[in-house]
Design a protein around this motif. Structure first.
Motif, short mmCIF file in Angstrom:
data_model
loop_
_atom_site.label_atom_id
_atom_site.label_comp_id
_atom_site.label_asym_id
_atom_site.label_seq_id
_atom_site.Cartn_x
_atom_site.Cartn_y
_atom_site.Cartn_z
N TYR A 3 60.50 65.88 45.70
CA TYR A 3 61.03 65.09 44.70
C TYR A 3 59.33 64.75 43.87
CZ TYR A 3 65.48 65.42 47.20
OH TYR A 3 67.26 65.85 47.41
N ILE A 4 59.76 64.10 42.55
CA ILE A 4 58.82 63.08 42.13
C ILE A 4 58.88 62.41 41.73
CG2 ILE A 4 56.64 63.78 40.91
CD1 ILE A 4 56.64 66.64 41.12
N ASN A 5 59.08 60.92 41.66
CA ASN A 5 60.18 60.22 40.49
C ASN A 5 59.11 59.43 39.80
OD1 ASN A 5 60.56 59.94 43.90
ND2 ASN A 5 62.17 58.64 42.56
N LEU A 6 59.43 59.36 38.78
CA LEU A 6 58.84 58.37 37.33
C LEU A 6 58.56 56.67 38.06
CD1 LEU A 6 59.78 61.53 36.45
CD2 LEU A 6 59.97 59.87 33.81
N SER A 7 57.47 56.52 37.60
CA SER A 7 57.45 54.99 37.57
C SER A 7 56.59 54.09 36.71
CB SER A 7 56.39 55.39 38.85
OG SER A 7 56.10 53.48 39.52
N GLN A 8 57.14 53.43 36.48
CA GLN A 8 56.07 52.36 35.84
C GLN A 8 55.64 51.24 36.48
OE1 GLN A 8 59.08 50.91 32.03
NE2 GLN A 8 59.86 53.20 32.47
N THR A 9 55.67 51.07 37.37
CA THR A 9 55.69 49.42 38.09
C THR A 9 54.21 49.90 39.59
OG1 THR A 9 57.09 49.64 39.59
CG2 THR A 9 58.25 48.81 37.74
N LEU A 10 53.55 48.81 39.63
CA LEU A 10 52.31 49.29 40.85
C LEU A 10 53.13 49.31 41.88
CD1 LEU A 10 49.86 46.69 39.70
CD2 LEU A 10 49.60 49.46 39.31
N SER A 11 54.44 48.21 42.18
CA SER A 11 55.40 47.90 42.82
C SER A 11 56.09 49.46 43.99
CB SER A 11 56.21 46.67 43.67
OG SER A 11 56.91 47.30 42.68
N SER A 12 56.06 50.75 43.27
CA SER A 12 56.88 51.94 43.72
C SER A 12 56.06 52.34 44.48
CB SER A 12 57.40 52.16 42.34
OG SER A 12 57.54 53.25 43.22
#
Length: 193
Positions: A3-12
């Motif tokens: 799985y590849i998650n789309l992320s906009q946050t530094l904490s993910s």
């Protein structure tokens, strides 16, 4: 299945991520470096799309400059801005420059590939493989994962490319990813949430 998650946050801290703003827009370059510093063990890809610039030449130069800045901190880039003629062709000159700039890292074509008319998808995927594209995202976020007729273009594309490049379906949720993984032989799925 990966799985590849789309992320906009530094904490993910998911193990594999595409770091971008909304709609796979280029994120702040400082944030990309910070993301890798905070999570050095994640597989990190960055979107380099910059659609706000209307001048095609400037847009391409911005994306190439962003690529050269972020490759030190990422495993590759995701780009949508490679299509011409309303998704009927490819910008060969830009793709060649981008492919040379990316080098041995991953060059992934974004989910607007699914806007290519189905009768042209096999032809364009062959051209993309010639540019050393390591993956092509395919947007199925609006599809019902059990509507086999709606998933047929994706299935045909998976059969066509076999193992020469990765076809990466983009889904809304992990549940959609799990359902799709049971239906189609995909190795990698991108998840929006």
């Amino acid at each position: 299945m990966k799985y590849i998650n789309l992320s906009q946050t530094l904490s993910s801290s998911a193990s594999s991520q595409i770091f971008s703003e909304n709609d796979l827009e280029l994120a702040n370059l400082v944030l990309i470096e910070a993301k890798k510093e905070m999570h050095p063990n994640i597989e990190l890809f960055a979107s380099i799309n910059y659609i706000r610039e209307s001048q095609q030449f400037l847009n391409e130069q911005l994306m190439l400059a962003a690529t050269s800045k972020i490759l030190e901190h990422t495993d590759g880039v995701v780009v949508d801005e490679v299509f011409t003629n309303d998704h009927h062709g490819l910008n060969d000159r830009f793709l060649k420059e981008l492919s040379m700039s990316v080098g041995q890292k991953h060059l992934i074509i974004g989910p607007t590939f699914s806007q290519v008319p189905s009768f042209l998808q096999s032809k364009l995927i062959e051209e993309l493989i010639n540019f050393d594209v390591s993956g092509v995202m395919y947007d199925v976020r609006k599809n019902d994962m059990e509507d086999y007729a709606a998933l047929q273009p994706l299935a045909k594309l998976l059969m066509h490319v076999k193992k020469r490049t990765s076809i990466i379906p983009l889904v809304k949720t992990k549940e959609d990813a799990d359902t799709l993984g049971k239906i189609l032989p995909v190795n990698v799925i991108a998840i929006e949430e």
